[in-house]
Design an enzyme around this catalytic site. Structure first.
Site, PDB file in Angstrom:
ATOM      1  N   ASP A  13       0.797  -0.922   0.136  1.00 18.23           N
ATOM      2  CA  ASP A  13      -0.114   0.043  -0.053  1.00 18.23           C
ATOM      3  C   ASP A  13       0.919   1.238   0.001  1.00 18.23           C
ATOM      4  O   ASP A  13       2.096   1.052   0.211  1.00 18.23           O
ATOM      5  CB  ASP A  13      -0.775   0.071   1.374  1.00 18.23           C
ATOM      6  CG  ASP A  13      -1.880   1.175   1.409  1.00 18.23           C
ATOM      7  OD1 ASP A  13      -2.335   1.661   0.503  1.00 18.23           O
ATOM      8  OD2 ASP A  13      -2.031   1.778   2.504  1.00 18.23           O
ATOM      9  N   ASP A  15       0.046   5.109   1.029  1.00 15.30           N
ATOM     10  CA  ASP A  15      -0.079   5.812   2.450  1.00 15.30           C
ATOM     11  C   ASP A  15      -0.198   5.253   3.524  1.00 15.30           C
ATOM     12  O   ASP A  15      -1.008   4.333   3.616  1.00 15.30           O
ATOM     13  CB  ASP A  15      -1.432   6.947   2.157  1.00 15.30           C
ATOM     14  CG  ASP A  15      -1.335   7.423   0.914  1.00 15.30           C
ATOM     15  OD1 ASP A  15      -0.760   8.810   0.975  1.00 15.30           O
ATOM     16  OD2 ASP A  15      -1.861   7.330  -0.372  1.00 15.30           O
ATOM     17  N   ASP A 172      -1.502  -1.080   5.708  1.00 13.73           N
ATOM     18  CA  ASP A 172      -1.975  -0.590   7.067  1.00 13.73           C
ATOM     19  C   ASP A 172      -3.477  -0.268   7.234  1.00 13.73           C
ATOM     20  O   ASP A 172      -3.873   0.186   8.266  1.00 13.73           O
ATOM     21  CB  ASP A 172      -1.383   0.471   7.360  1.00 13.73           C
ATOM     22  CG  ASP A 172      -1.736   1.693   6.565  1.00 13.73           C
ATOM     23  OD1 ASP A 172      -2.285   2.931   7.037  1.00 13.73           O
ATOM     24  OD2 ASP A 172      -1.936   1.683   5.287  1.00 13.73           O
TER      25      ASP A 172
END
Length: 223
Positions: A13, A15, A172
């Protein structure tokens, strides 16, 4: 720390996993408040919601949801503010460059799968030299679907020319883990990212977790 097999490709991922974009997202929302004669809010209020993008930032800044009247205009204003300051307010997490160097040194491919629109992903990744070695950069609008649908991860696997079963996906957010599992990939939760205060990472179903980027190398037997 439990280790498991070394994959042929590692997908991330963006960000909250590779880059810290929270300062830029919070600044974009705070500018909207200042423009309306309201005081800025502390950056710490925005950070846990950074993974939710405009929706999360506008909720903190104005307590509005996507079904509120005028939300689309607020979202577009937020996007304009974010776009203007994005490049100067985004940094790579400490340890990430070393991780990427280690992957490349072992002959592994790597890529990015994000729900961020290519409007933002493309200029951001072009501005950071690290991303020039990525075999795939898949944005939220690259395919007709976004995470938690697995198609963006399938697309990244195609671009890296690696079978999904030989890939690991690191993210996250629970959407990252759901998407990775649906794509048949091993999954790793990046708990240093934008984990909301109400998130129970243990219930995500990830195959492993890391508290810093550098821990990924140990988990994948690359340290």
């Amino acid at each position: 720390m439990t280790t498991f097999w070394t994959p042929r490709a590692v997908l991330f991922d963006l960000d909250g996993t590779l880059v810290d974009s929270a300062p830029g997202l919070g600044a974009a929302a705070n500018k909207m408040r200042v423009d309306r004669g309201m005081p800025e809010l502390p950056a710490g209020l925005y950070r846990p919601m950074a993974g939710s993008g405009a929706r999360g930032m506008l909720d903190i800044a104005f307590a509005v949801s996507p079904d509120a009247p005028g939300y689309a205009d607020l979202r577009d204003e937020f996007f304009s503010n974010y776009e203007a300051g994005m490049l100067s307010n985004t940094t790579v997490f400490e340890g990430v460059p070393h991780v990427i160097e280690a992957l490349l040194a072992r002959g592994l491919r790597w890529g990015v799968v994000t729900n961020k629109s290519s409007r933002f992903t493309d200029p951001l990744t072009r501005s950071i030299a690290l991303f020039s070695t990525a075999s795939a950069i898949v944005s939220g609008d690259t395919t007709p679907f976004s995470k938690p649908h697995p198609e963006p991860l399938f697309e990244a696997a195609r671009r890296t020319d690696v079978d999904p079963g030989d890939c690991v996906y690191v993210g996250d957010d629970v959407r990252d883990i759901v998407a990775g599992r649906a794509a048949g990939m091993r999954t790793i939760a990046a708990t240093y990212g934008y984990i909301g205060v109400e998130s129970d990472v243990g219930r995500w179903g990830a195959d492993g977790g890391i508290e810093s980027p550098i821990e990924l190398l140990k988990l994948l037997n690359l340290a």
